[in-house]
Design an enzyme around this catalytic site. Structure first.
Site, PDB file in Angstrom:
ATOM      1  N   ILE A  43      12.545   1.631  37.901  1.00  0.00           N
ATOM      2  CA  ILE A  43      12.532   3.080  37.708  1.00  0.00           C
ATOM      3  C   ILE A  43      11.440   3.668  38.593  1.00  0.00           C
ATOM      4  CG2 ILE A  43      12.336   4.936  36.003  1.00  0.00           C
ATOM      5  CD1 ILE A  43      13.122   2.851  33.859  1.00  0.00           C
TER       6      ILE A  43
ATOM      7  N   GLY B 135      12.075 -11.012  31.628  1.00  0.00           N
ATOM      8  CA  GLY B 135      12.641 -11.826  32.696  1.00  0.00           C
ATOM      9  C   GLY B 135      11.647 -12.916  33.054  1.00  0.00           C
TER      10      GLY B 135
ATOM     11  N   THR C 222      10.706  -4.595  37.350  1.00  0.00           N
ATOM     12  CA  THR C 222      12.133  -4.343  37.124  1.00  0.00           C
ATOM     13  C   THR C 222      12.455  -4.606  35.662  1.00  0.00           C
ATOM     14  OG1 THR C 222      12.707  -6.626  37.697  1.00  0.00           O
ATOM     15  CG2 THR C 222      12.846  -4.976  39.465  1.00  0.00           C
TER      16      THR C 222
ATOM     17  N   LYS D  82      20.204 -10.190  49.934  1.00  0.00           N
ATOM     18  CA  LYS D  82      19.927 -11.045  51.095  1.00  0.00           C
ATOM     19  C   LYS D  82      18.896 -12.092  50.721  1.00  0.00           C
ATOM     20  CE  LYS D  82      20.367  -7.339  54.390  1.00  0.00           C
ATOM     21  NZ  LYS D  82      19.426  -6.295  54.640  1.00  0.00           N
TER      22      LYS D  82
ATOM     23  N   PHE E  78      15.471 -13.859  52.218  1.00  0.00           N
ATOM     24  CA  PHE E  78      14.409 -13.483  53.157  1.00  0.00           C
ATOM     25  C   PHE E  78      13.554 -14.703  53.403  1.00  0.00           C
ATOM     26  CE2 PHE E  78      15.712  -9.554  51.146  1.00  0.00           C
ATOM     27  CZ  PHE E  78      15.770  -8.669  52.210  1.00  0.00           C
TER      28      PHE E  78
ATOM     29  N   GLU F  41      18.737  -5.730  37.120  1.00  0.00           N
ATOM     30  CA  GLU F  41      17.343  -5.289  36.978  1.00  0.00           C
ATOM     31  C   GLU F  41      17.172  -3.897  37.554  1.00  0.00           C
ATOM     32  OE1 GLU F  41      14.656  -7.968  38.922  1.00  0.00           O
ATOM     33  OE2 GLU F  41      16.043  -9.629  38.703  1.00  0.00           O
TER      34      GLU F  41
ATOM     35  N   TYR G 199       9.335  -3.127  26.869  1.00  0.00           N
ATOM     36  CA  TYR G 199      10.207  -4.205  26.379  1.00  0.00           C
ATOM     37  C   TYR G 199      10.744  -3.818  25.004  1.00  0.00           C
ATOM     38  CZ  TYR G 199       8.397  -7.276  30.044  1.00  0.00           C
ATOM     39  OH  TYR G 199       8.064  -7.832  31.248  1.00  0.00           O
TER      40      TYR G 199
HETATM   41  P1  ADP Z   1      10.246  -9.220  33.744  1.00  0.00           P
HETATM   42  O1  ADP Z   1      10.467 -10.426  34.583  1.00  0.00           O
HETATM   43  O2  ADP Z   1       9.898  -9.554  32.320  1.00  0.00           O
HETATM   44  O3  ADP Z   1      11.383  -8.248  33.865  1.00  0.00           O
HETATM   45  P2  ADP Z   1       8.670  -7.521  35.503  1.00  0.00           P
HETATM   46  O4  ADP Z   1       7.459  -7.972  36.221  1.00  0.00           O
HETATM   47  O5  ADP Z   1       9.917  -7.294  36.293  1.00  0.00           O
HETATM   48  O6  ADP Z   1       8.920  -8.532  34.330  1.00  0.00           O
HETATM   49  O7  ADP Z   1       8.257  -6.198  34.756  1.00  0.00           O
HETATM   50  C1  ADP Z   1       9.233  -5.490  34.037  1.00  0.00           C
HETATM   51  C2  ADP Z   1       8.678  -4.703  32.880  1.00  0.00           C
HETATM   52  O8  ADP Z   1       7.690  -3.762  33.330  1.00  0.00           O
HETATM   53  C3  ADP Z   1       9.770  -3.849  32.248  1.00  0.00           C
HETATM   54  O9  ADP Z   1      10.501  -4.556  31.260  1.00  0.00           O
HETATM   55  C4  ADP Z   1       8.998  -2.672  31.667  1.00  0.00           C
HETATM   56  O10 ADP Z   1       8.609  -2.967  30.338  1.00  0.00           O
HETATM   57  C5  ADP Z   1       7.756  -2.577  32.577  1.00  0.00           C
HETATM   58  N1  ADP Z   1       7.762  -1.453  33.532  1.00  0.00           N
HETATM   59  C6  ADP Z   1       6.680  -0.652  33.761  1.00  0.00           C
HETATM   60  N2  ADP Z   1       6.953   0.270  34.708  1.00  0.00           N
HETATM   61  C7  ADP Z   1       8.244   0.064  35.105  1.00  0.00           C
HETATM   62  C8  ADP Z   1       9.103   0.718  36.054  1.00  0.00           C
HETATM   63  N3  ADP Z   1       8.674   1.762  36.789  1.00  0.00           N
HETATM   64  N4  ADP Z   1      10.368   0.233  36.208  1.00  0.00           N
HETATM   65  C9  ADP Z   1      10.780  -0.816  35.482  1.00  0.00           C
HETATM   66  N5  ADP Z   1      10.024  -1.479  34.568  1.00  0.00           N
HETATM   67  C10 ADP Z   1       8.760  -1.045  34.353  1.00  0.00           C
HETATM   68  N1  RBF Z   2      16.154 -10.374  45.526  1.00  0.00           N
HETATM   69  C1  RBF Z   2      16.679 -11.101  46.532  1.00  0.00           C
HETATM   70  O1  RBF Z   2      16.667 -12.311  46.484  1.00  0.00           O
HETATM   71  N2  RBF Z   2      17.250 -10.495  47.624  1.00  0.00           N
HETATM   72  C2  RBF Z   2      17.293  -9.146  47.772  1.00  0.00           C
HETATM   73  O2  RBF Z   2      17.830  -8.631  48.766  1.00  0.00           O
HETATM   74  C3  RBF Z   2      16.706  -8.337  46.719  1.00  0.00           C
HETATM   75  N3  RBF Z   2      16.676  -6.982  46.818  1.00  0.00           N
HETATM   76  C4  RBF Z   2      16.111  -6.253  45.808  1.00  0.00           C
HETATM   77  C5  RBF Z   2      16.071  -4.864  45.909  1.00  0.00           C
HETATM   78  C6  RBF Z   2      15.516  -4.086  44.905  1.00  0.00           C
HETATM   79  C7  RBF Z   2      15.482  -2.589  45.043  1.00  0.00           C
HETATM   80  C8  RBF Z   2      14.964  -4.719  43.750  1.00  0.00           C
HETATM   81  C9  RBF Z   2      14.353  -3.896  42.651  1.00  0.00           C
HETATM   82  C10 RBF Z   2      14.995  -6.091  43.654  1.00  0.00           C
HETATM   83  C11 RBF Z   2      15.578  -6.886  44.666  1.00  0.00           C
HETATM   84  N4  RBF Z   2      15.609  -8.266  44.581  1.00  0.00           N
HETATM   85  C12 RBF Z   2      16.153  -9.007  45.591  1.00  0.00           C
HETATM   86  C13 RBF Z   2      15.310  -8.934  43.312  1.00  0.00           C
HETATM   87  C14 RBF Z   2      13.945  -9.492  43.180  1.00  0.00           C
HETATM   88  O3  RBF Z   2      13.984 -10.798  43.704  1.00  0.00           O
HETATM   89  C15 RBF Z   2      13.682  -9.500  41.673  1.00  0.00           C
HETATM   90  O4  RBF Z   2      13.495  -8.184  41.238  1.00  0.00           O
HETATM   91  C16 RBF Z   2      12.508 -10.354  41.333  1.00  0.00           C
HETATM   92  O5  RBF Z   2      12.878 -11.683  41.457  1.00  0.00           O
HETATM   93  C17 RBF Z   2      12.016 -10.092  39.923  1.00  0.00           C
HETATM   94  O6  RBF Z   2      12.947 -10.445  38.964  1.00  0.00           O
HETATM   95 MG    MG Z   3      12.114  -7.758  35.860  1.00  0.00          MG
END
Ligand code: ADP
Ligand code: RBF
Ligand code: MG
Length: 161
Positions: free
Chosen positions: A90, A23, A35, A115, A117, A87, A99
């Site tokens: 876990i 992402g 995520t 929402k 923020f 997204e 990945y």
């Molecule tokens: P991206 O924008 O590439 O999704 P993130 O900062 O959201 O990057 O990190 C996501 C990556 O982190 C996942 O694709 C996975 O490989 C790794 N990861 C490690 N621990 C977790 C977890 N508890 N939940 C989700 N992803 C995790």
């Molecule tokens: N993004 C928002 O803009 N508004 C939200 O209310 C919001 N709630 C989230 C709740 C959870 C449990 C998670 C995991 C993500 C949420 N996000 C939300 C997304 C967040 O902006 C996103 O995971 C990051 O931008 C990384 O891709």
């Molecule tokens: Mg992500």
């Protein structure tokens, strides 16, 4: 029950499986909450009437253990994304990124709508509350039951346990 909660419930439990793709890399860096993102193809296959918002359920990576998860479906209004994303955070500490692996999820319940923020801190504390709410909900017997019937990939076949 609010309207969007009721329409979310119609689709649940919802099973979904797909490859974990890159992402924007914001989850871990800015939010401290990684995520795992599904590919655009998987996102496009999602029923369009599943309301955007925050959900909880079970997840497993490849053939690994089943863990609690929280899920965000939508456009992340805080970041003004143009593409919808799905997204999964876990609720488990992994030693390494995963990945390219296959993530299987079952979405069980709806927590809240997406929402905007006015600060990163308030987004992060909302996410922390979502995680606590997911943990509480998933400890309920009716939700633990779904964990036991969660499917696994075994030698390329889907088997029910
Ligand atoms: P991206 O924008 O590439 O999704 P993130 O900062 O959201 O990057 O990190 C996501 C990556 O982190 C996942 O694709 C996975 O490989 C790794 N990861 C490690 N621990 C977790 C977890 N508890 N939940 C989700 N992803 C995790
Ligand atoms: N993004 C928002 O803009 N508004 C939200 O209310 C919001 N709630 C989230 C709740 C959870 C449990 C998670 C995991 C993500 C949420 N996000 C939300 C997304 C967040 O902006 C996103 O995971 C990051 O931008 C990384 O891709
Ligand atoms: Mg992500």
């Amino acid at each position: 029950m609010r309207g969007c909660c009721a329409s979310a419930m119609r689709h649940l439990p919802y099973f979904c499986r797909g490859e974990v793709v890159k992402g924007f890399g914001r989850g871990s860096r800015e939010l401290g909450v990684p995520t795992a993102n599904f590919s655009e193809q998987v996102v496009e296959k999602f029923p369009s009437d599943i309301p955007t918002g925050i959900y909880y359920g079970w997840a497993c990576v490849g053939n690994g253990d089943v863990h609690k998860m929280v899920l965000s479906i939508g456009w992340n209004p805080f970041y003004k994304n143009i593409k919808k994303s799905v997204e999964t955070h876990i609720i488990n500490t992994f030693k390494e990124d995963f990945y390219g692996e296959i993530l299987s999820i079952v979405i069980i319940g709806y927590i809240r709508s997406e929402k905007n923020f006015n600060s990163l801190e308030t987004l992060i504390s909302a996410i922390r509350e979502d995680i606590e709410e997911a943990k509480r909900q998933l400890d309920l017997p009716e939700h633990l039951k779904l964990k036991d019937s969660f499917f696994h990939l075994s030698e390329g076949k889907i088997v029910n346990h």
